[in-house]
Design a protein around this motif. Structure first.
Motif, PDB file in Angstrom:
ATOM      1  N   LEU A 151       0.836  -1.199   0.000  1.00 41.04           N
ATOM      2  CA  LEU A 151       0.000   0.000   0.000  1.00 41.04           C
ATOM      3  C   LEU A 151       0.878   1.259   0.000  1.00 41.04           C
ATOM      4  O   LEU A 151       0.648   2.205  -0.760  1.00 41.04           O
ATOM      5  N   TYR A 152       1.902   1.246   0.860  1.00 39.29           N
ATOM      6  CA  TYR A 152       2.793   2.411   0.902  1.00 39.29           C
ATOM      7  C   TYR A 152       3.630   2.515  -0.373  1.00 39.29           C
ATOM      8  O   TYR A 152       3.932   3.612  -0.843  1.00 39.29           O
ATOM      9  N   TYR A 153       3.991   1.356  -0.933  1.00 41.84           N
ATOM     10  CA  TYR A 153       4.790   1.366  -2.162  1.00 41.84           C
ATOM     11  C   TYR A 153       3.977   1.942  -3.320  1.00 41.84           C
ATOM     12  O   TYR A 153       4.469   2.753  -4.100  1.00 41.84           O
ATOM     13  N   LEU A 197       4.732   9.806  10.645  1.00 40.86           N
ATOM     14  CA  LEU A 197       3.497   9.176  11.113  1.00 40.86           C
ATOM     15  C   LEU A 197       3.446   7.726  10.630  1.00 40.86           C
ATOM     16  O   LEU A 197       3.026   6.819  11.361  1.00 40.86           O
ATOM     17  N   GLY A 198       3.902   7.505   9.399  1.00 34.96           N
ATOM     18  CA  GLY A 198       3.911   6.143   8.867  1.00 34.96           C
ATOM     19  C   GLY A 198       4.784   5.228   9.703  1.00 34.96           C
ATOM     20  O   GLY A 198       4.408   4.097  10.015  1.00 34.96           O
ATOM     21  N   ARG A 199       5.956   5.727  10.113  1.00 37.03           N
ATOM     22  CA  ARG A 199       6.853   4.909  10.936  1.00 37.03           C
ATOM     23  C   ARG A 199       6.264   4.660  12.316  1.00 37.03           C
ATOM     24  O   ARG A 199       6.368   3.554  12.859  1.00 37.03           O
ATOM     25  N   LEU A 240       4.010   0.954  16.334  1.00 35.66           N
ATOM     26  CA  LEU A 240       2.904   0.614  17.240  1.00 35.66           C
ATOM     27  C   LEU A 240       2.293  -0.728  16.841  1.00 35.66           C
ATOM     28  O   LEU A 240       2.030  -1.578  17.691  1.00 35.66           O
ATOM     29  N   THR A 241       2.088  -0.905  15.527  1.00 34.62           N
ATOM     30  CA  THR A 241       1.507  -2.153  15.052  1.00 34.62           C
ATOM     31  C   THR A 241       2.407  -3.328  15.414  1.00 34.62           C
ATOM     32  O   THR A 241       1.955  -4.346  15.938  1.00 34.62           O
ATOM     33  N   ALA A 258      -3.229   4.697  13.290  1.00 37.33           N
ATOM     34  CA  ALA A 258      -2.232   5.696  12.893  1.00 37.33           C
ATOM     35  C   ALA A 258      -1.899   5.552  11.411  1.00 37.33           C
ATOM     36  O   ALA A 258      -1.814   6.550  10.678  1.00 37.33           O
ATOM     37  N   ALA A 259      -1.717   4.283  10.956  1.00 43.30           N
ATOM     38  CA  ALA A 259      -1.403   4.062   9.544  1.00 43.30           C
ATOM     39  C   ALA A 259      -2.552   4.542   8.660  1.00 43.30           C
ATOM     40  O   ALA A 259      -2.339   5.168   7.615  1.00 43.30           O
ATOM     41  N   LEU A 260      -3.781   4.261   9.103  1.00 40.53           N
ATOM     42  CA  LEU A 260      -4.948   4.672   8.317  1.00 40.53           C
ATOM     43  C   LEU A 260      -5.019   6.196   8.223  1.00 40.53           C
ATOM     44  O   LEU A 260      -5.228   6.768   7.148  1.00 40.53           O
ATOM     45  N   ILE A 261      -4.817   6.860   9.390  1.00 40.12           N
ATOM     46  CA  ILE A 261      -4.843   8.329   9.391  1.00 40.12           C
ATOM     47  C   ILE A 261      -3.753   8.868   8.473  1.00 40.12           C
ATOM     48  O   ILE A 261      -3.963   9.805   7.700  1.00 40.12           O
ATOM     49  N   ASP A 262      -2.571   8.229   8.539  1.00 38.08           N
ATOM     50  CA  ASP A 262      -1.454   8.654   7.697  1.00 38.08           C
ATOM     51  C   ASP A 262      -1.846   8.606   6.223  1.00 38.08           C
ATOM     52  O   ASP A 262      -1.587   9.540   5.458  1.00 38.08           O
ATOM     53  N   ILE A 263      -2.494   7.493   5.847  1.00 43.16           N
ATOM     54  CA  ILE A 263      -2.850   7.341   4.436  1.00 43.16           C
ATOM     55  C   ILE A 263      -3.929   8.358   4.040  1.00 43.16           C
ATOM     56  O   ILE A 263      -3.860   8.975   2.971  1.00 43.16           O
ATOM     57  N   VAL A 264      -4.906   8.541   4.928  1.00 41.39           N
ATOM     58  CA  VAL A 264      -5.961   9.518   4.626  1.00 41.39           C
ATOM     59  C   VAL A 264      -5.354  10.920   4.488  1.00 41.39           C
ATOM     60  O   VAL A 264      -5.683  11.665   3.553  1.00 41.39           O
ATOM     61  N   LEU A 265      -4.447  11.263   5.407  1.00 42.62           N
ATOM     62  CA  LEU A 265      -3.795  12.570   5.325  1.00 42.62           C
ATOM     63  C   LEU A 265      -3.001  12.705   4.036  1.00 42.62           C
ATOM     64  O   LEU A 265      -3.003  13.766   3.390  1.00 42.62           O
TER      65      LEU A 265
END
Lengths: 833, 184
Positions: free
Chosen positions: A408-410, A424-426, A431-432, A484-491
């Motif tokens: 997804l990040y790639y 934020l991604g890191r 956390l995960t 956090a990952a979801l928020i990062d992606i939305v942002l």
């Protein structure tokens, strides 16, 4: 200027208007792929909330948060949603979105089928979610073991919701599997031979083939159980000749390959992303392809390791134990191919690589506990304990979610044109990762301390208090990490920095597309000469945009893409794809009516819905085709190729081949069930056997063979262009199939025992019904070809539709003959006229 | 044993993964070493050891050749257990407590009257499913007298959590006294 004009012309043909009508009739693979991924993420969130509730209940001993009724619904829905509504649809969505772009194609082979699958998934999911909100969710476990899931012990609608809702979603999965298989085999950029395919396409090809074979046993099992629940046919009832383990065999015959079906696409992401992150092409491409083929093959021979405690003789268990250990080898080959690639390259810890590192750590541990579980004595000790819960989460979260996050990040710049914020991604990753290990590493211990699975509470003082509390705390950290990952992606989607076209300097074709992705993907399709088409060809994207590749033009408003010869990748045909259509959503809604009719017991409505599906399918097939022979058409780059309906082995023909493969697997699973019951179930031999009617059976044989022959003669006449003789042949075949159907009904009516008394009667009736369904399919297909012949859609050059009908007719004949033999043989001594 | 093999595999594979990040290493990849050595030979050797060990152990546990000194039937029913012992003077059925002699091998025939359950005494043996229409077999042996907890290990509905039982292993004197107690 030229690029802009070309864009305007192509977009006019391929575009979907941004209106309600556009949303409902859209068949574009990028849009549908995104929809699948977004919906699957929503289900992941719902499943995650259910997991939180489970962990909240188990955090402390004797917790009074929920009772067993609710708890059973919670874990059943958690498992079912994560497996059927999240994991599979998510990678389907990714594959749908990515594959045409990776392969240099403009869409998938059957765009309307993608859309149909999408609506089935959406509607099937509604059934499950509405039931859950009403408190009627399934509560028999995601594995639905009989007899617990049978009518006697689950009298409510809960089990029917699972059986019908999940089967509805399975239709979507089977559609996707056929769609992806054919698209990978046929719809690529010219020159892309199988050996030059991006490795991700290989992974999805094997996965899709596994789905073609893996899902039918589950669909059969669900059908049989629903028929048992609705009409009292005792397939799984040991007091009437059924056997509870039949369900387990069929379920795990699907369920074990399913684990690899989920893992392989994720491993495909690793094999795609890791080489880019370490700046070195994948080492051992051929080894990896070989190992995934081996993995796909072996994964069908291990299902019994889910049943080590069911009392199967130890010698048989030893065989499945060895096979389960052996299946680790192809995975280790892949791991070492990745390690070798890393060793040769210069690894960089970008965010996707961080997730891949997490995958290495977690998946390795999950794989090792998997090998431990493959050992029978160890399995007997920890089977159905928290140890297995821990193991499967290591494999599924480590082996699916971490690689998918890497992917997804790639591909985020590809999907959205934007980059995410590195910090934020890191934070989300760590956390995960920490939360995950806190939750599930400890859970191994809980299991070894003897805590069984699926208990809603436990007493203090068993030594389970602390491990459970730690797991519950860890699970909340894990959830915060995902959030956090979801928020990062939305942002990133909303405010992220714009990304360059190829931010990772990757060499696969999807990075040659402009952003946002055009409705037609590529303005012209490349000639592929290496397995890294973008390597050292930085001008390729610009050259394709101005139309220097194949099909850089619009021909009479048609959606066109290139079809290739399967192995060599040579340009073989121009595939004309259908445009936006109401048919997918309407057909899915009518299919939904069938499932709702079954769910609420309106059994009279179900056949009406099926007839409506046939009518729609007729329109579906009828809206394609051509009335004129065009011969080879200009394809660009100085090459010519015929349109696909002038080809013998067009995508549609291959689609039927794989649909029939799935169908044959269904039939073989049914025959397996019959043999299993006859040899293992208590209460056999049955009280009364079939009394085969010689007249009816003989007529069936004669009529099906006549149909075979007449259709063949009719086809030969079509090839020779003799329309009259073709109609005569088809007419005889139609009449013969009708007679065969009547004979089959007579055969059942005269000689078969009641299906409600003994499982034997139930199984032979299902076999007869299977034969009948296929005769009906053959009848409709022959009638369709007859009609098309009259309308001028068939010529000696345009034989695609007759060839497809031919496949289905022949399958129906063979299936009916096999069916007749296995049904008649046991009672042959008591034959009658 | 299993744990040792697993730890070894983890250290080897994750070790290579970590080492791959070092900057001052040679970048020469010996393809054979990685793919044939690491991918094929390495797992095949370890897996063969584990599988042979597992199968041998399994043969010993199922004990095809041991003859049990006592046979009892365990019948599961939502949500309790009935233990039946055939004696010369008729059969004795007791709910939720299974009495066995310590130090002797006991054969338990496990079946069910309704749905699938699973018979599990964690400290004495692995588990075996109780399946309606089937009669499964498991061997128990408690060397130390005392009370051992047992649970139903297969999900069987709302009462699954509470479907516990216990096994009481008696020493020789206790077993004789128990025999006198229960037999008519």
């Amino acid at each position: 200027m030229k690029a802009l004009r070309l864009h305007a012309e192509l977009d006019a043909v391929w575009r979907t208007p941004r209106t309600w009508k556009g949303i409902l009739t859209n068949v574009n693979h990028s849009d549908l792929g995104l929809r699948f991924m977004i919906a699957a993420t929503v289900y992941f969130a719902i499943g995650g909330v259910l997991a939180m509730l489970i962990r909240a209940q188990l955090a402390t001993p004797r917790s009074a948060f929920v009772g067993p009724e609710i708890f059973n619904q919670l874990f059943t829905m958690h498992g079912s949603l994560m497996m059927f509504m999240f994991a599979i649809p998510f990678f389907e969505g990714l594959a749908m979105y990515m594959l045409p772009k990776l392969l240099g194609s403009r869409d998938l082979a059957f765009p309307r089928l993608s859309a149909f699958g999408w609506w089935c998934y959406l509607f099937g999911g509604f059934i499950l979610i509405v039931a859950m909100v009403l408190g009627l969710a399934p509560d028999g476990g995601w594995f639905m073991y009989t007899p617990l899931a049978s009518k006697t012990y689950t009298p409510g609608i809960n089990a029917d919701v699972w059986l019908l809702g999940i089967t509805f979603v399975e239709i979507s999965a089977v559609c996707a599997s056929i769609e992806l298989t054919v698209s990978i085999l046929k719809l690529r950029a010219p020159g892309m031979s199988l050996g030059r395919m991006p490795i991700f396409a290989w992974y999805i090809l094997v996965t899709a083939l596994m789905m073609v074979i893996g899902f039918p046993p589950l669909i059969l099992a669900s059908t049989l159980l629903e028929v048992e629940r609705a009409f009292g046919w005792p397939f799984f009832d040991p007091t009437r000749g059924g056997h509870p383990l039949l369900w387990q065999h069929l379920f795990w015959l699907f369920g074990h390959p399913e684990v690899y079906i989920i893992f392989l696409p994720a491993a495909g992401v690793v094999s795609t992303v890791l080489p880019v992150m370490v700046r070195h092409p994948l080492i051992g491409y051929g080894w990896v392809v070989g190992s995934i083929l081996a993995l796909g093959f072996f994964s069908f021979g291990l299902w019994v390791h889910h049943m080590f405690a069911t009392g199967i003789p130890h010698l048989a268990l030893a065989f499945f134990s060895a096979a389960s250990a052996l299946v680790a080898v192809p995975t280790v080959v892949q791991i070492f191919a990745w390690l070798a690639t890393m060793w040769a390259g210069r690894p960089q810890m970008r965010l996707p690589m961080l997730y891949i590192s997490g995958f290495f750590f977690i998946f390795l541990l999950g794989g090792l506990t998997g090998v431990m579980l493959a050992m029978v004595p160890f399995n007997w000790q920890v089977h159905d304990t928290a140890f297995v819960t821990a193991h499967l989460h290591y494999v599924l979260i480590g082996g699916f979610i971490f690689p998918m996050m890497a992917g997804l990040y790639y591909w985020l710049p590809r999907l959205t044109g934007r980059m995410s914020h590195p910090l934020l991604g890191r934070l989300g990753f760590w956390l995960t990762f920490v939360g995950f290990n806190l939750t599930f590493l400890v859970m191994h211990l809980t299991g070894l301390l003897g805590m069984p699975r699926r208990v809603y509470t436990y007493d203090a003082g068993m030594g389970w208090d602390w491990p459970n509390l730690i797991s519950s705390l860890g699970s909340f950290v894990l959830t915060i990490g995902f959030a956090a990952a979801l928020i990062d992606i939305v942002l990133a989607v909303a405010f992220g920095r714009r990304s360059p076209r190829n931010p990772w300097r990757a060499s696969t074709l999807e990075w040659a597309l402009p952003t946002p992705v055009p409705s037609y993907n590529l303005a012209s399709l490349p000639q592929v000469e290496t397995s890294d088409p973008l390597d050292r060809r930085h001008d390729l994207a610009a050259a394709l945009a101005v139309g220097d590749g194949y099909l850089g033009r619009v021909r009479s408003g048609l959606r066109e893409t290139t079809g290739v010869a399967i192995a060599s990748g040579r340009l073989s045909e121009i595939v004309v794809l259908p445009g936006n259509s109401w048919l997918p959503i309407v057909t899915a809604a009518v299919t939904g009516c069938f499932f709702l009719a079954m769910l609420f017991g309106f059994y009279w409505l179900a056949p009406v819905a099926l007839i409506a599906v046939i009518v729609l399918a007729w329109h579906w097939a009828g809206s394609l085709g051509s009335r004129a022979d065009l011969g080879p058409i200009d394809a660009g780059r100085g090459e010519r190729a015929p349109a696909h309906h002038e080809m013998k082995e067009a995508p549609g023909w291959w689609g039927s081949v794989f649909a029939l493969t799935a169908d044959a697997t269904f039939f073989m699973s049914l025959l397996f069930g019959y043999a299993f019951l006859a040899t293992v179930a208590p209460g056999w031999p049955p009280p009364s056997l079939v009394e085969p009617s010689l007249l009816a059976g003989g007529t069936l044989v004669a009529a099906t063979l006549l149909a075979w022959w007449a259709e063949r003669a009719g086809f030969a006449a079509m090839q020779a262009g003799m329309a009259r003789r073709a109609r005569l042949g088809l007419g005889i075949a139609l009449a013969a199939v009708t007679v065969a159907l009547a004979a089959l009904i007579a055969f059942g009516w005269l000689g078969l025992p009641s299906p409600r008394i003994h499982a034997y009667g139930a199984v032979v009736w299902v076999l007869v019904a299977y034969g009948g369904v296929h005769l009906v399919i053959a009848l409709v297909m022959l009638a369709f070809v007859w009609r098309r012949l009259l309308q001028g859609y068939v010529s000696p050059a345009r034989l695609l539709e007759p060839r497809i009908a031919n496949l289905w007719l022949r399958y129906a004949v063979v299936a009916n003959l096999i069916m007749l033999v296995v049904v008649s043989l046991p009672g042959i001594a008591s034959w009658r006229w | 044993m299993l744990l040792g093999l697993s730890a070894l595999s983890f250290i080897v594979i994750f070790g290579i993964f970590i080492l791959a990040w070092r900057r001052d290493r040679s970048r020469k990849v010996r393809l054979r070493l990685f793919l044939i050595g690491g991918g094929l030979v390495f797992p095949l050797v370890l897996l063969t050891i584990a599988t042979v060990y597992g199968v041998a152990l399994g043969e010993r546990i199922t004990g095809a050749r041991t003859s049990p000194s006592l046979t009892v039937e365990a019948r599961a029913e939502r949500w309790h257990w009935q233990f039946t012992r055939q004696t010369g003077r008729g059969s004795v059925t007791r709910p939720n407590v299974l009495h066995i002699p310590a130090g002797r091998t006991v054969e338990v025939i496990v079946t069910s009257s309704d749905v699938i359950h699973s018979f599990w005494v964690p400290r004495l043996a692995g588990k075996i499913d109780a399946i309606p229409g089937m009669r499964n077999r498991i061997l128990l042996r408690a060397d130390i007298p005392g009370r051992y907890n047992g649970v139903c290990a297969e999900f069987c509905g709302t009462g699954h959590t509470a479907m516990n039982f216990s096994v009481v292993a008696h020493d020789a004197d206790g077993w004789a006294a128990h025999d006198k107690d229960v037999l008519p």
